[in-house]
Motif scaffolding. Structure first.
Motif, PDB file in Angstrom:
ATOM      1  N   ALA A   1       7.367  53.011 -15.079  1.00  0.00           N
ATOM      2  CA  ALA A   1       7.210  53.782 -16.324  1.00  0.00           C
ATOM      3  C   ALA A   1       5.960  54.664 -16.264  1.00  0.00           C
ATOM      4  CB  ALA A   1       7.138  52.828 -17.511  1.00  0.00           C
ATOM      5  N   MET A   2       4.900  54.154 -15.610  1.00  0.00           N
ATOM      6  CA  MET A   2       3.653  54.930 -15.501  1.00  0.00           C
ATOM      7  C   MET A   2       3.847  56.203 -14.678  1.00  0.00           C
ATOM      8  SD  MET A   2       0.945  51.917 -14.701  1.00  0.00           S
ATOM      9  CE  MET A   2       0.606  50.601 -15.864  1.00  0.00           C
ATOM     10  N   GLY A   3       4.852  56.214 -13.817  1.00  0.00           N
ATOM     11  CA  GLY A   3       5.070  57.364 -12.938  1.00  0.00           C
ATOM     12  C   GLY A   3       6.068  58.374 -13.500  1.00  0.00           C
ATOM     13  N   LYS A   4       6.521  58.108 -14.715  1.00  0.00           N
ATOM     14  CA  LYS A   4       7.573  58.942 -15.321  1.00  0.00           C
ATOM     15  C   LYS A   4       7.221  60.432 -15.316  1.00  0.00           C
ATOM     16  CE  LYS A   4       8.395  58.427 -19.538  1.00  0.00           C
ATOM     17  NZ  LYS A   4       7.954  57.657 -20.654  1.00  0.00           N
ATOM     18  N   ASN A   5       5.958  60.743 -15.645  1.00  0.00           N
ATOM     19  CA  ASN A   5       5.551  62.159 -15.710  1.00  0.00           C
ATOM     20  C   ASN A   5       4.874  62.640 -14.431  1.00  0.00           C
ATOM     21  OD1 ASN A   5       6.494  62.322 -18.353  1.00  0.00           O
ATOM     22  ND2 ASN A   5       4.587  61.430 -19.124  1.00  0.00           N
ATOM     23  N   LYS A   6       4.975  61.861 -13.384  1.00  0.00           N
ATOM     24  CA  LYS A   6       4.338  62.165 -12.082  1.00  0.00           C
ATOM     25  C   LYS A   6       2.828  62.370 -12.251  1.00  0.00           C
ATOM     26  CE  LYS A   6       8.542  63.449  -9.893  1.00  0.00           C
ATOM     27  NZ  LYS A   6       9.080  64.016  -8.694  1.00  0.00           N
ATOM     28  N   GLY A   7       2.178  63.072 -11.306  1.00  0.00           N
ATOM     29  CA  GLY A   7       0.722  63.252 -11.407  1.00  0.00           C
ATOM     30  C   GLY A   7      -0.005  61.923 -11.317  1.00  0.00           C
TER      31      GLY A   7
ATOM     32  N   ALA B   1      -7.422  60.910  -6.478  1.00  0.00           N
ATOM     33  CA  ALA B   1      -6.996  61.098  -7.873  1.00  0.00           C
ATOM     34  C   ALA B   1      -8.042  61.890  -8.651  1.00  0.00           C
ATOM     35  CB  ALA B   1      -6.735  59.744  -8.530  1.00  0.00           C
ATOM     36  N   LYS B   2      -9.300  61.549  -8.429  1.00  0.00           N
ATOM     37  CA  LYS B   2     -10.401  62.232  -9.119  1.00  0.00           C
ATOM     38  C   LYS B   2     -10.407  63.715  -8.741  1.00  0.00           C
ATOM     39  CE  LYS B   2     -14.924  60.410 -10.322  1.00  0.00           C
ATOM     40  NZ  LYS B   2     -16.024  59.573  -9.855  1.00  0.00           N
ATOM     41  N   GLU B   3     -10.290  63.947  -7.451  1.00  0.00           N
ATOM     42  CA  GLU B   3     -10.376  65.315  -6.929  1.00  0.00           C
ATOM     43  C   GLU B   3      -9.251  66.213  -7.454  1.00  0.00           C
ATOM     44  OE1 GLU B   3     -12.300  65.891  -3.662  1.00  0.00           O
ATOM     45  OE2 GLU B   3     -11.742  68.017  -3.565  1.00  0.00           O
ATOM     46  N   ILE B   4      -8.049  65.639  -7.569  1.00  0.00           N
ATOM     47  CA  ILE B   4      -6.907  66.503  -7.936  1.00  0.00           C
ATOM     48  C   ILE B   4      -6.490  66.315  -9.401  1.00  0.00           C
ATOM     49  CG2 ILE B   4      -6.094  66.572  -5.541  1.00  0.00           C
ATOM     50  CD1 ILE B   4      -3.931  64.549  -6.234  1.00  0.00           C
ATOM     51  N   GLY B   5      -7.252  65.494 -10.140  1.00  0.00           N
ATOM     52  CA  GLY B   5      -6.982  65.322 -11.569  1.00  0.00           C
ATOM     53  C   GLY B   5      -5.725  64.518 -11.872  1.00  0.00           C
ATOM     54  N   TYR B   6      -5.390  63.566 -10.996  1.00  0.00           N
ATOM     55  CA  TYR B   6      -4.231  62.697 -11.213  1.00  0.00           C
ATOM     56  C   TYR B   6      -4.699  61.363 -11.818  1.00  0.00           C
ATOM     57  CZ  TYR B   6      -0.637  65.294  -8.552  1.00  0.00           C
ATOM     58  OH  TYR B   6       0.288  66.212  -8.120  1.00  0.00           O
ATOM     59  N   ILE B   7      -3.745  60.620 -12.391  1.00  0.00           N
ATOM     60  CA  ILE B   7      -4.036  59.270 -12.869  1.00  0.00           C
ATOM     61  C   ILE B   7      -4.076  58.353 -11.644  1.00  0.00           C
ATOM     62  CG2 ILE B   7      -3.010  57.315 -14.126  1.00  0.00           C
ATOM     63  CD1 ILE B   7      -1.648  59.424 -15.925  1.00  0.00           C
ATOM     64  N   TYR B   8      -5.031  57.417 -11.609  1.00  0.00           N
ATOM     65  CA  TYR B   8      -5.072  56.444 -10.522  1.00  0.00           C
ATOM     66  C   TYR B   8      -4.712  55.061 -11.069  1.00  0.00           C
ATOM     67  CZ  TYR B   8      -6.849  52.847  -7.466  1.00  0.00           C
ATOM     68  OH  TYR B   8      -6.939  51.707  -6.711  1.00  0.00           O
ATOM     69  N   ILE B   9      -3.761  54.405 -10.434  1.00  0.00           N
ATOM     70  CA  ILE B   9      -3.415  53.038 -10.849  1.00  0.00           C
ATOM     71  C   ILE B   9      -3.532  52.087  -9.661  1.00  0.00           C
ATOM     72  CG2 ILE B   9      -1.585  51.499 -11.737  1.00  0.00           C
ATOM     73  CD1 ILE B   9      -2.615  53.357 -13.924  1.00  0.00           C
ATOM     74  N   ASP B  10      -4.352  51.048  -9.863  1.00  0.00           N
ATOM     75  CA  ASP B  10      -4.556  49.991  -8.876  1.00  0.00           C
ATOM     76  C   ASP B  10      -3.566  48.872  -9.236  1.00  0.00           C
ATOM     77  OD1 ASP B  10      -5.441  47.733  -7.581  1.00  0.00           O
ATOM     78  OD2 ASP B  10      -7.526  47.903  -8.212  1.00  0.00           O
ATOM     79  N   SER B  11      -2.434  48.826  -8.534  1.00  0.00           N
ATOM     80  CA  SER B  11      -1.406  47.845  -8.934  1.00  0.00           C
ATOM     81  C   SER B  11      -1.879  46.413  -8.683  1.00  0.00           C
ATOM     82  CB  SER B  11      -0.077  48.114  -8.211  1.00  0.00           C
ATOM     83  OG  SER B  11      -0.218  47.884  -6.832  1.00  0.00           O
TER      84      SER B  11
END
Ligand code: DC
Length: 232
Positions: A123-129, A24-34
């Motif tokens: 809901a957190m995945g709505k905008n992908k990334g 996530a850090k490398e590609i600039g995505y949000i990381y969520i630890d469910s």
């Protein structure tokens, strides 16, 4: 570039959070630890005294207080990693305590809790990334994810990693006890009725028993690049 959803499931202590965070850090995505979300609910249940003296859960009390439960993530600007907040308070450290770890499994089996958490995760995945890891992310939360990974390693390898970690931290650990705990958690995760841990039919399996962290990182980045180019 197209943003995609990356779903990562796997056994406990198999290093999936490390690889998910790194990617996530490398590609600039949000990381969520469910898992952190189920841990925060457990802390909330402890705070409202929803555990009975015999350690069973007062589900009526928990249900009645659900509208007072708010789990969110905020980025720590120093580490650039999201931290878990329960009703506006940073609980990142508290949710990793033994007190919470011991009680989280039964909380994660409650249907009304899973329904609520899964709705929030979707809901957190709505905008992908987004990169999300857990037990039911490929199967229940994002079955439509463009990249699905199932991480595994032998129980012995995972126990040895945890053992080394504990020795480095505290100088004290019992390998047999750790192995037993890992095997018990694997059993609970795989056999619970609701959203058990299982490999999604279209998930790519990563057995990292004999891989270094750097090798895993490279492997995952390569899978991400392929998934993005085939989703274009
Ligand atoms: O990954 P972890 O150890 O932090 O997970 C904490 C608990 O939550 C563990 O009992 C498994 C459960 N869990 C779950 O049921 N579903 C998820 N998506 C993530 C974690």
């Amino acid at each position: 570039m197209n943003k995609i959803i990356i779903a990562i499931d796997g056994f406990s202590s198999c290093g999936k959070s490390t690889m998910a965070k790194d990617l996530a850090k490398e590609i600039g995505y949000i990381y969520i630890d469910s898992g952190a979300m189920y841990r925060a609910v457990t802390l909330f249940a402890l705070n409202i005294n929803a555990f009975n003296p015999d350690n069973t859960i007062n589900t009526h009390l928990l249900k009645a207080n659900l509208d007072k439960l708010n789990v969110t993530f905020k980025l720590n600007p120093e580490t650039n990693l999201p931290e878990t907040y329960l009703n506006g308070i940073n609980v990142e450290k508290e949710i990793r305590s033994m007190e919470v770890s011991k009680r989280v499994s039964p909380i994660a089996t409650l249907d009304f809790i899973r329904d609520e958490m899964v709705a929030q995760q979707k809901a957190m995945g709505k905008n992908k990334g987004i990169v999300m890891d857990g037990r039911d992310i490929c199967t229940t939360v994002f079955p439509e994810a463009e990249l699905k990974i199932f991480v595994t390693a032998s129980a012995e390898v995972r126990a040895k990693r945890r053992y080394d970690e504990m020795i480095a931290k505290t100088g004290n650990a019992d390998y047999q006890e750790i192995l037993k705990n890992i095997e018990e958690r694997d059993y609970i995760d795989q056999t619970r009725k609701l959203s058990p841990l299982k490999q999604a039919a279209d998930a790519i399996v990563l057995d990292n028993s004999n891989m270094t962290i750097a090798e895993q990182k490279k492997w995952l980045l390569d899978k991400y690049k392929r998934a993005v180019s085939s989703s274009n």
